[in-house]
Design a protein around this motif. Structure first.
Motif, PDB file in Angstrom:
ATOM      1  N   LEU A   1     -38.261 -52.372 -78.694  1.00 28.75           N
ATOM      2  CA  LEU A   1     -37.316 -53.259 -78.008  1.00 28.75           C
ATOM      3  C   LEU A   1     -36.698 -54.274 -78.968  1.00 28.75           C
ATOM      4  O   LEU A   1     -35.553 -54.697 -78.784  1.00 28.75           O
ATOM      5  N   TRP A   2     -37.453 -54.675 -79.983  1.00 31.89           N
ATOM      6  CA  TRP A   2     -36.944 -55.633 -80.981  1.00 31.89           C
ATOM      7  C   TRP A   2     -35.944 -54.983 -81.929  1.00 31.89           C
ATOM      8  O   TRP A   2     -35.044 -55.653 -82.432  1.00 31.89           O
TER       9      TRP A   2
ATOM     10  N   LEU B   1     -35.991 -64.511 -87.906  1.00 25.86           N
ATOM     11  CA  LEU B   1     -36.234 -65.942 -87.697  1.00 25.86           C
ATOM     12  C   LEU B   1     -35.678 -66.349 -86.340  1.00 25.86           C
ATOM     13  O   LEU B   1     -34.575 -65.922 -85.968  1.00 25.86           O
ATOM     14  N   PRO B   2     -36.412 -67.167 -85.578  1.00 27.66           N
ATOM     15  CA  PRO B   2     -35.942 -67.546 -84.239  1.00 27.66           C
ATOM     16  C   PRO B   2     -34.837 -68.591 -84.300  1.00 27.66           C
ATOM     17  O   PRO B   2     -34.840 -69.490 -85.152  1.00 27.66           O
TER      18      PRO B   2
ATOM     19  N   ARG C   1     -37.697 -66.405 -75.113  1.00 29.28           N
ATOM     20  CA  ARG C   1     -37.520 -64.995 -75.440  1.00 29.28           C
ATOM     21  C   ARG C   1     -37.392 -64.806 -76.949  1.00 29.28           C
ATOM     22  O   ARG C   1     -37.965 -63.884 -77.526  1.00 29.28           O
ATOM     23  N   GLU C   2     -36.640 -65.693 -77.583  1.00 31.30           N
ATOM     24  CA  GLU C   2     -36.455 -65.597 -79.037  1.00 31.30           C
ATOM     25  C   GLU C   2     -37.776 -65.781 -79.782  1.00 31.30           C
ATOM     26  O   GLU C   2     -38.082 -65.046 -80.719  1.00 31.30           O
ATOM     27  N   LEU C   3     -38.562 -66.756 -79.359  1.00 28.59           N
ATOM     28  CA  LEU C   3     -39.859 -66.992 -79.997  1.00 28.59           C
ATOM     29  C   LEU C   3     -40.772 -65.781 -79.810  1.00 28.59           C
ATOM     30  O   LEU C   3     -41.435 -65.326 -80.744  1.00 28.59           O
ATOM     31  N   HIS C   4     -40.799 -65.277 -78.594  1.00 29.14           N
ATOM     32  CA  HIS C   4     -41.638 -64.120 -78.278  1.00 29.14           C
ATOM     33  C   HIS C   4     -41.210 -62.907 -79.106  1.00 29.14           C
ATOM     34  O   HIS C   4     -42.049 -62.172 -79.647  1.00 29.14           O
TER      35      HIS C   4
ATOM     36  N   ALA D   1     -48.805 -66.436 -73.870  1.00 26.68           N
ATOM     37  CA  ALA D   1     -48.258 -67.601 -73.165  1.00 26.68           C
ATOM     38  C   ALA D   1     -46.747 -67.499 -73.001  1.00 26.68           C
ATOM     39  O   ALA D   1     -46.199 -67.752 -71.915  1.00 26.68           O
ATOM     40  N   THR D   2     -46.031 -67.122 -74.070  1.00 28.18           N
ATOM     41  CA  THR D   2     -44.572 -67.021 -73.977  1.00 28.18           C
ATOM     42  C   THR D   2     -44.158 -65.886 -73.047  1.00 28.18           C
ATOM     43  O   THR D   2     -43.159 -65.992 -72.332  1.00 28.18           O
ATOM     44  N   GLY D   3     -44.928 -64.780 -73.050  1.00 28.19           N
ATOM     45  CA  GLY D   3     -44.631 -63.697 -72.118  1.00 28.19           C
ATOM     46  C   GLY D   3     -44.757 -64.155 -70.672  1.00 28.19           C
ATOM     47  O   GLY D   3     -43.916 -63.829 -69.825  1.00 28.19           O
ATOM     48  N   PHE D   4     -45.794 -64.936 -70.381  1.00 28.93           N
ATOM     49  CA  PHE D   4     -45.980 -65.446 -69.026  1.00 28.93           C
ATOM     50  C   PHE D   4     -44.863 -66.411 -68.653  1.00 28.93           C
ATOM     51  O   PHE D   4     -44.331 -66.355 -67.527  1.00 28.93           O
TER      52      PHE D   4
END
Length: 470
Positions: free
Chosen positions: A176-177, A190-191, A202-205, A406-409
């Motif tokens: 997906l990335w 880089l985010p 989303r960017e961080l994840h 955590a970011t996914g949640f």
């Protein structure tokens, strides 16, 4: 757990768009299952990797003594003193042998309840420094939560499934990335922290996930050899196909005796012995029997002298519990004084309890290549190979994986529709090009049968239950 914008393409979309949504759906469900287990693994793994420092801080008064110029007491004497500090029905199972002048002596006893307890003594004076439960001390509990959630076999299977499904999550996440347009460092490697709302999460994840994916795969592949189902069977196959060879010096001298002992083998394996930790390479090997009956059993100090003549100075010595058992000296990770870079010094010595003959001498240099690779992976996984730097790297990977969960949640929470789980819309007409991904999944299912069974269950549920659902 990566997601895309909610305005997903419909059935008339391009092949690549439909492929994307299929992979996203698998990524979503894999993440939904893995996330709670990943949180547990990350937290317990981060704690456990610092076991030496934590136990030193918690139990220093029991583990350490002041160096003295006076002679040490014999191990038989120390064991007798330790036995006096416990109920009469406590049975000695092992004692730690050490040359460190500042290290206490640990004697482990099996209690009538079935639990084990350690008694710590000053090797110069015989003073009892205290006792600790083997099963209930903090780091043992942390390790068991990490391995099986304190639920035994079923918990171990759950954690193994979570690890295997993390491979699916990582693989679909990378797909997906993968850039579909012109490559750009920002947003890919880089985010872009200037984004706001769900977009920045989303960017961080997305970006952090791609950096930590290598570490995640390494953690999974180095941890699976210890798993309850796949790991146990993999270990048995490797041991059967290429068992660790006994050191040539010992097997040459005592070959006839070793064969005689092996003929009467009762079926006990190294992993059944009361050791703090058993090297993976020898865990499934059989323990020989003492057979020079009915001689007088050797004193512990005599056995220590025999091990010293064979080059072993620091180890955990398992004591015979029955007339047919042997003494087993083991220097391995998990031993109190295992030097973190001493991987190639792993060694196991089986000694006849009557004659003192060496029944088996298994060394790291004699392991097969697979066992050496697994041993290295486990040492790196547990932060036991190159000191503090190894520990910090493992902790960083674990905490980053915790951040990914955590970011996914957070992303799911921000986009979730009411009265729905918020799963990506199902593609009712998968394009033929998705076949290679099905092949990858089938291959994973064959390699990891427990995971393969759950794949079939997920596929049936997605095909039958959600057949006419969006």
């Amino acid at each position: 757990m990566q997601t895309i914008q909610q305005n997903a393409p419909d059935e008339t979309s391009s092949v690549s768009s439909r492929n994307y949504r299929i992979l996203w759906r698998w990524h979503f469900y894999a993440g939904l299952f893995v996330m709670p287990f990943l949180i547990v693994l990350a937290i317990t793994g981060t704690i456990y990797v610092f076991k030496p420092q934590i136990e030193s801080a918690l139990y220093n008064d029991k583990l350490s003594v002041s160096a003295s110029s006076q002679a040490r007491l014999g191990y038989d004497k120390l064991l007798g003193i330790a036995a006096g500090a416990l109920p009469p029905d406590a049975k000695p199972s092992s004692i730690a042998v050490s040359q460190d002048p500042q290290r206490s002596t640990e004697a482990v006893f099996r209690l009538a309840s079935g639990d084990s307890t350690s008694v710590y003594l000053n090797p110069y004076t015989g003073q009892v420094l205290g006792t600790l439960s083997v099963e209930h001390r903090l780091m043992k509990q942390v390790r068991q939560i990490h391995r099986d959630l304190l639920l035994g076999k079923w918990g171990g299977w759950l954690m193994e499934l979570a690890a295997c499904w993390t491979l699916v999550m990582v693989g679909t996440g990378i797909a997906l990335w993968w850039p579909r347009k012109q490559f750009s460092v920002w947003g890919t490697l880089l985010p872009r922290l200037s984004l706001r709302g769900r977009a920045v999460w989303r960017e961080l994840h997305l970006v952090v996930g791609i950096w930590v994916s290598i570490g995640a795969v390494f953690f999974i592949m180095s941890g699976l050899p210890w798993s309850s189902f796949w790991g146990k069977n993999f270990q048995a196959v490797v041991t059967w196909a290429a068992p660790p060879k006994a050191a040539a010096k010992e097997t040459h001298v005592h070959d006839a005796d070793a064969h005689a002992a092996m003929a009467g083998m009762p079926g006990m394996k190294m992993q059944d012995l009361p050791l703090a930790n058993v090297p993976w390479a020898v865990g499934a090997t059989m323990v020989p029997m003492s057979h020079d009956l009915p001689q007088q059993r050797l004193a512990i100090d005599q056995v220590v002298a025999i091990a010293a003549r064979n080059g072993m100075q620091t180890y955990q010595l398992v004591l015979p519990g029955k007339s047919s058992d042997v003494f087993t000296a083991s220097y391995a990770p998990g031993a109190g004084e295992f030097v973190r870079s001493d991987l190639d010094q792993q060694r196991t010595l089986h000694i006849d309890q009557y004659s003192g003959k060496i029944m088996k001498d298994m060394r790291f240099s004699e392991y097969n290549p697979v066992s050496k690779l697994v041993s290295l992976g486990v040492a790196l996984h547990m932060g036991e190979y190159f000191g503090l730097a190894n520990q910090l790297i493992c902790a960083a990977i674990s905490l980053t994986l915790l951040g990914m969960a955590a970011t996914g949640f957070i992303m799911w929470w921000k986009r979730r529709p009411q009265h729905s789980i918020g799963a990506p819309k199902r593609v009712l007409q998968p394009p033929p090009s998705i076949a290679r991904w099905k092949g990858y999944m089938a291959l994973l299912g064959i390699i990891f049968p427990l995971m393969g069974a759950t794949m079939i269950a997920v596929w049936l549920g997605d095909t039958l239950f959600f057949k006419k659902r969006a």
